[in-house]
Enzyme design. Structure first.
Site, PDB file in Angstrom:
ATOM      1  N   SER A 161       0.850  -1.201   0.000  1.00  0.00           N
ATOM      2  CA  SER A 161       0.000   0.000   0.000  1.00  0.00           C
ATOM      3  C   SER A 161       0.878   1.240   0.000  1.00  0.00           C
ATOM      4  O   SER A 161       2.027   1.197   0.459  1.00  0.00           O
ATOM      5  CB  SER A 161      -0.872   0.027   1.253  1.00  0.00           C
ATOM      6  OG  SER A 161      -1.396   1.328   1.498  1.00  0.00           O
ATOM      7  N   TYR A 199      -1.541  -1.576  10.510  1.00  0.00           N
ATOM      8  CA  TYR A 199      -1.760  -1.764   9.070  1.00  0.00           C
ATOM      9  C   TYR A 199      -0.530  -1.245   8.321  1.00  0.00           C
ATOM     10  O   TYR A 199       0.000  -1.916   7.420  1.00  0.00           O
ATOM     11  CB  TYR A 199      -3.017  -1.007   8.641  1.00  0.00           C
ATOM     12  CG  TYR A 199      -3.337  -1.077   7.175  1.00  0.00           C
ATOM     13  CD1 TYR A 199      -2.843  -0.126   6.278  1.00  0.00           C
ATOM     14  CD2 TYR A 199      -4.136  -2.091   6.666  1.00  0.00           C
ATOM     15  CE1 TYR A 199      -3.132  -0.177   4.927  1.00  0.00           C
ATOM     16  CE2 TYR A 199      -4.446  -2.144   5.308  1.00  0.00           C
ATOM     17  CZ  TYR A 199      -3.936  -1.188   4.458  1.00  0.00           C
ATOM     18  OH  TYR A 199      -4.226  -1.250   3.104  1.00  0.00           O
ATOM     19  N   THR A 229     -13.042   0.380  -2.858  1.00  0.00           N
ATOM     20  CA  THR A 229     -13.474  -0.983  -2.508  1.00  0.00           C
ATOM     21  C   THR A 229     -14.159  -0.959  -1.139  1.00  0.00           C
ATOM     22  O   THR A 229     -14.024   0.026  -0.391  1.00  0.00           O
ATOM     23  CB  THR A 229     -12.270  -1.939  -2.392  1.00  0.00           C
ATOM     24  OG1 THR A 229     -11.586  -1.675  -1.146  1.00  0.00           O
ATOM     25  CG2 THR A 229     -11.323  -1.804  -3.561  1.00  0.00           C
TER      26      THR A 229
HETATM   27  N1  LIG Z   1      -8.836  -0.331  -0.841  1.00  0.00           N
HETATM   28  C1  LIG Z   1      -7.751   0.405  -0.697  1.00  0.00           C
HETATM   29  O1  LIG Z   1      -7.804   1.647  -0.549  1.00  0.00           O
HETATM   30  C2  LIG Z   1      -6.394  -0.242  -0.678  1.00  0.00           C
HETATM   31  C3  LIG Z   1      -5.272   0.556  -0.922  1.00  0.00           C
HETATM   32  C4  LIG Z   1      -4.006  -0.023  -0.882  1.00  0.00           C
HETATM   33  C5  LIG Z   1      -3.867  -1.363  -0.632  1.00  0.00           C
HETATM   34  N2  LIG Z   1      -4.983  -2.125  -0.403  1.00  0.00           N
HETATM   35  C6  LIG Z   1      -4.771  -3.545  -0.147  1.00  0.00           C
HETATM   36  O2  LIG Z   1      -5.348  -4.297  -1.215  1.00  0.00           O
HETATM   37  C7  LIG Z   1      -5.738  -5.592  -0.742  1.00  0.00           C
HETATM   38  C8  LIG Z   1      -7.191  -5.850  -1.111  1.00  0.00           C
HETATM   39  O3  LIG Z   1      -7.951  -4.864  -0.474  1.00  0.00           O
HETATM   40  P1  LIG Z   1      -9.411  -4.441  -0.986  1.00  0.00           P
HETATM   41  O4  LIG Z   1      -9.472  -2.968  -0.913  1.00  0.00           O
HETATM   42  O5  LIG Z   1      -9.751  -5.145  -2.239  1.00  0.00           O
HETATM   43  O6  LIG Z   1     -10.265  -5.032   0.226  1.00  0.00           O
HETATM   44  P2  LIG Z   1     -11.685  -5.754   0.266  1.00  0.00           P
HETATM   45  O7  LIG Z   1     -12.029  -5.792   1.719  1.00  0.00           O
HETATM   46  O8  LIG Z   1     -12.626  -5.141  -0.694  1.00  0.00           O
HETATM   47  O9  LIG Z   1     -11.357  -7.240  -0.248  1.00  0.00           O
HETATM   48  C9  LIG Z   1     -10.509  -8.040   0.499  1.00  0.00           C
HETATM   49  C10 LIG Z   1     -10.916  -9.482   0.299  1.00  0.00           C
HETATM   50  O10 LIG Z   1     -10.043 -10.279   1.097  1.00  0.00           O
HETATM   51  C11 LIG Z   1     -10.814 -11.248   1.776  1.00  0.00           C
HETATM   52  N3  LIG Z   1     -10.155 -11.661   3.020  1.00  0.00           N
HETATM   53  C12 LIG Z   1      -9.985 -10.936   4.155  1.00  0.00           C
HETATM   54  N4  LIG Z   1      -9.401 -11.682   5.087  1.00  0.00           N
HETATM   55  C13 LIG Z   1      -9.194 -12.920   4.549  1.00  0.00           C
HETATM   56  C14 LIG Z   1      -8.637 -14.133   5.026  1.00  0.00           C
HETATM   57  N5  LIG Z   1      -8.206 -14.242   6.289  1.00  0.00           N
HETATM   58  N6  LIG Z   1      -8.578 -15.188   4.176  1.00  0.00           N
HETATM   59  C15 LIG Z   1      -9.043 -15.087   2.901  1.00  0.00           C
HETATM   60  N7  LIG Z   1      -9.594 -13.970   2.389  1.00  0.00           N
HETATM   61  C16 LIG Z   1      -9.661 -12.906   3.219  1.00  0.00           C
HETATM   62  C17 LIG Z   1     -12.157 -10.582   2.057  1.00  0.00           C
HETATM   63  O11 LIG Z   1     -13.175 -11.546   2.272  1.00  0.00           O
HETATM   64  C18 LIG Z   1     -12.357  -9.771   0.782  1.00  0.00           C
HETATM   65  O12 LIG Z   1     -13.074 -10.484  -0.183  1.00  0.00           O
HETATM   66  C19 LIG Z   1      -5.484  -5.571   0.769  1.00  0.00           C
HETATM   67  O13 LIG Z   1      -4.222  -6.177   1.027  1.00  0.00           O
HETATM   68  C20 LIG Z   1      -5.404  -4.082   1.102  1.00  0.00           C
HETATM   69  O14 LIG Z   1      -4.609  -3.813   2.232  1.00  0.00           O
HETATM   70  C21 LIG Z   1      -6.238  -1.616  -0.424  1.00  0.00           C
HETATM   71  C1  LIG Z   2      -9.298   1.840   5.511  1.00  0.00           C
HETATM   72  C2  LIG Z   2      -8.221   0.959   5.043  1.00  0.00           C
HETATM   73  C3  LIG Z   2      -7.849   1.247   3.636  1.00  0.00           C
HETATM   74  C4  LIG Z   2      -6.413   1.568   3.523  1.00  0.00           C
HETATM   75  C5  LIG Z   2      -6.138   1.737   2.108  1.00  0.00           C
HETATM   76  C6  LIG Z   2      -4.696   2.089   1.875  1.00  0.00           C
HETATM   77  O1  LIG Z   2      -3.872   0.978   2.080  1.00  0.00           O
HETATM   78  C7  LIG Z   2      -4.305   3.266   2.686  1.00  0.00           C
HETATM   79  C8  LIG Z   2      -3.506   4.151   2.236  1.00  0.00           C
HETATM   80  C9  LIG Z   2      -3.409   5.403   2.942  1.00  0.00           C
HETATM   81  C10 LIG Z   2      -3.152   5.328   4.377  1.00  0.00           C
HETATM   82  C11 LIG Z   2      -2.555   6.511   4.753  1.00  0.00           C
HETATM   83  C12 LIG Z   2      -2.191   7.214   3.572  1.00  0.00           C
HETATM   84  O2  LIG Z   2      -1.890   8.388   3.497  1.00  0.00           O
HETATM   85  C13 LIG Z   2      -2.314   6.289   2.465  1.00  0.00           C
HETATM   86  C14 LIG Z   2      -2.705   6.896   1.148  1.00  0.00           C
HETATM   87  C15 LIG Z   2      -1.566   7.676   0.618  1.00  0.00           C
HETATM   88  C16 LIG Z   2      -1.892   8.227  -0.731  1.00  0.00           C
HETATM   89  C17 LIG Z   2      -0.693   8.981  -1.229  1.00  0.00           C
HETATM   90  C18 LIG Z   2      -0.938   9.571  -2.573  1.00  0.00           C
HETATM   91  C19 LIG Z   2       0.221  10.486  -2.891  1.00  0.00           C
HETATM   92  C20 LIG Z   2       0.108  11.095  -4.273  1.00  0.00           C
HETATM   93  O3  LIG Z   2      -0.988  11.049  -4.879  1.00  0.00           O
HETATM   94  O4  LIG Z   2       1.135  11.614  -4.729  1.00  0.00           O
END
Ligand SMILES: NC(=O)c1ccc[n+]([C@@H]2O[C@H](COP(=O)([O-])OP(=O)(O)OC[C@H]3O[C@@H](n4cnc5c(N)ncnc54)[C@H](O)[C@@H]3O)[C@@H](O)[C@H]2O)c1
Ligand SMILES: CCCCC[C@H](O)/C=C/[C@H]1C=CC(=O)[C@@H]1CCCCCCC(=O)O
Length: 261
Positions: A138, A151, A188
């Site tokens: 992330s 996280y 998401t």
């Molecule tokens: N949404 C964001 O803003 C964002 C940004 C950066 C990174 N991420 C990362 O991307 C990945 C996917 O996130 P997302 O936004 O699609 O989330 P989401 O919650 O929409 O989907 C996550 C999926 O993982 C499954 N899951 C959770 N725990 C599990 C387990 N123990 N075993 C099997 N499946 C499990 C859930 O059932 C769900 O279907 C995560 O690693 C998250 O940290 C998300």
């Molecule tokens: C609720 C759980 C969902 C988490 C989703 C994701 O993993 C989180 C990212 C952000 C967390 C703190 C930040 O600033 C992160 C975002 C930083 C974005 C930086 C953008 C910089 C740019 O645009 O140049």
């Protein structure tokens, strides 16, 4: 790596980023195993993907990635169904600062488990034909989140582990490339967790701060994350790559200063 006929395993594949990646892989004639904890959402997702891409190209395997045995079974079921494994996306992740131990289990420990299981099924060191692994971190690992300290720690850890494993894979001639994906905010269901005290614990009082950041930095479509993931899979020059995806710069890469050793 061309995608046609390749077999991919996607953890957290039932919704969000994982589902978008699965759709993109199926669009490119790959086969996909959706591995997810959520049975109902996973079965519904498979039904829709079968309608869109035809039956026989996608399976759903209910599995808690923190359960080593179940995750191993999911890998084995995938190979049993499709005959091989070429691509593993360790995507499953949660946001829970209250049960922070669980967050470490899912976001970091299970990514490590998934990487090692992927190597067992793809690495030349195990007599296999090679492949590609993408681990999901992330942008929280670059712009750390005071509202999500654990996280944030897990996402830093995914980058460090993945970069080290990529070097190990190259030095050991595994025939496997390992890259890491660092999206900013993505549209998401995970984002809804910032409203929940059950997820955020004492940090829930900062939810408006978090929302301001989302407003400031923007929220990406899952389809763009899928596009970046496919590039990490198909570009054979990428190993140990740290791909960032943001609203401001789109798909780009983090570069590190070479250490003078
Ligand atoms: N949404 C964001 O803003 C964002 C940004 C950066 C990174 N991420 C990362 O991307 C990945 C996917 O996130 P997302 O936004 O699609 O989330 P989401 O919650 O929409 O989907 C996550 C999926 O993982 C499954 N899951 C959770 N725990 C599990 C387990 N123990 N075993 C099997 N499946 C499990 C859930 O059932 C769900 O279907 C995560 O690693 C998250 O940290 C998300
Ligand atoms: C609720 C759980 C969902 C988490 C989703 C994701 O993993 C989180 C990212 C952000 C967390 C703190 C930040 O600033 C992160 C975002 C930083 C974005 C930086 C953008 C910089 C740019 O645009 O140049």
């Amino acid at each position: 790596m061309a995608l046609h006929g390749r077999v991919a395993l996607v953890t957290g594949g039932a919704q969000g980023i994982g589902r978008a990646v699965a759709e993109a892989l199926l669009k490119n004639a790959a086969k996909v195993a959706l591995v997810d904890l959520n049975k109902q959402v996973g079965e519904d997702c498979k039904k829709i993907l079968d309608q869109e891409f035809g039956e026989g190209n996608c399976i759903f395997l209910q599995c808690d990635v923190t359960d080593r045995g179940k995750l191993q079974d999911a890998f084995e079921s995938t190979v049993q169904e499709f005959g091989k494994l070429d691509i593993v996306i360790n995507n499953a992740g949660i946001n829970n600062e209250k049960n922070w131990e669980k967050t470490i289990e899912v976001n970091l420990t299970s990514v490590i488990k998934g990487t090692y299981l992927a190597l067992e099924h793809m690495s030349k060191e195990h007599g296999k034909d090679g492949g590609v692994i993408v681990n999901v971190s992330s942008m929280a690992a670059f712009l750390h989140s005071p509202q999500q300290p654990v996280y944030t720690a897990t996402k830093y850890g995914v980058i460090g582990f993945t970069r080290a494993m990529a070097d190990a894979a190259e030095e050991g001639n595994y025939g496997v490339r390992i890259n890491v994906l660092c999206p900013a905010f993505v549209d998401t269901p995970l984002l809804q967790s910032i409203e929940q005290e059950d997820n955020m614990g004492k940090f829930v009082k900062y939810k408006d701060v978090f929302k301001e950041k989302m407003h400031k930095f923007g929220v990406l479509p899952p389809s763009l994350i899928a596009e970046g993931t496919l590039r990490l899979i198909t570009d054979n020059s990428l190993n140990g790559a740290v791909m960032k995806i943001t609203c401001s710069k789109g798909i780009h890469f983090h570069t590190y200063e070479a250490l003078s050793v």
